[in-house]
Design an enzyme around this catalytic site. Structure first.
Site, PDB file in Angstrom:
ATOM      1  N   GLU A  22      74.235  61.354  47.948  1.00 54.27           N
ATOM      2  CA  GLU A  22      73.130  62.135  47.391  1.00 54.27           C
ATOM      3  C   GLU A  22      72.035  61.219  46.843  1.00 54.27           C
ATOM      4  OE1 GLU A  22      76.394  62.272  46.816  1.00 54.27           O
ATOM      5  OE2 GLU A  22      76.981  64.199  45.939  1.00 54.27           O
ATOM      6  N   CYS A  55      75.213  61.716  40.035  1.00 51.62           N
ATOM      7  CA  CYS A  55      74.290  62.279  41.031  1.00 51.62           C
ATOM      8  C   CYS A  55      73.606  63.535  40.509  1.00 51.62           C
ATOM      9  CB  CYS A  55      75.027  62.582  42.336  1.00 51.62           C
ATOM     10  SG  CYS A  55      75.352  61.103  43.310  1.00 51.62           S
TER      11      CYS A  55
HETATM   12 ZN   LIG Z   1      77.580  60.858  43.106  1.00 47.52          ZN
END
Ligand SMILES: [Zn+2]
Length: 115
Positions: free
Chosen positions: A40, A75
């Site tokens: 990501e 993330c």
């Molecule tokens: Zn991550």
């Protein structure tokens, strides 16, 4: 997508800008572990480096069992920097997916408007 040499996870992310471009990423692992970068963050970093800063959707997939993968805490916060509302498609290995959102996975989040 390549397999992480340590985790053996294969994780991919496809991030769509609000103008329709798609940037992809895969997990890039490191022998020291801490410098590892998730798919990501690779996708978003690539997009931002190309000049895009508004996004509407990210699809995240892996080959982990039958469970749709979710982004890690790092993330979630990283994605939050550019979009408080981001649709998430959490994709199972068979291609089916679960819809979620960043605001659901990171409620009452900290972001740039706080600074
Ligand atoms: Zn991550």
């Amino acid at each position: 997508m390549p397999e992480g040499p340590y985790s053996k996870f294969r994780v991919g992310a496809a991030l769509r800008t609000t103008s329709g471009e798609v940037f992809t990423g895969c997990n890039i692992e490191n022998a020291a572990f801490t410098p590892t970068v998730c798919a990501e963050r690779v996708a978003m970093s690539t997009a931002v480096a190309a000049g895009f800063k508004t996004f509407d959707t990210i699809a995240i997939s892996s080959d982990v069992a039958d469970t749709p993968i979710v982004p890690c805490g790092v993330c979630r916060q990283f994605l939050r920097e550019f979009c408080k509302e981001l649709e998430m498609l959490l994709v199972r290995p068979d291609g089916t997916f679960v819809r979620s959102s960043l605001s659901k996975l990171l409620p009452e989040s900290f972001g740039p408007e706080w600074l």
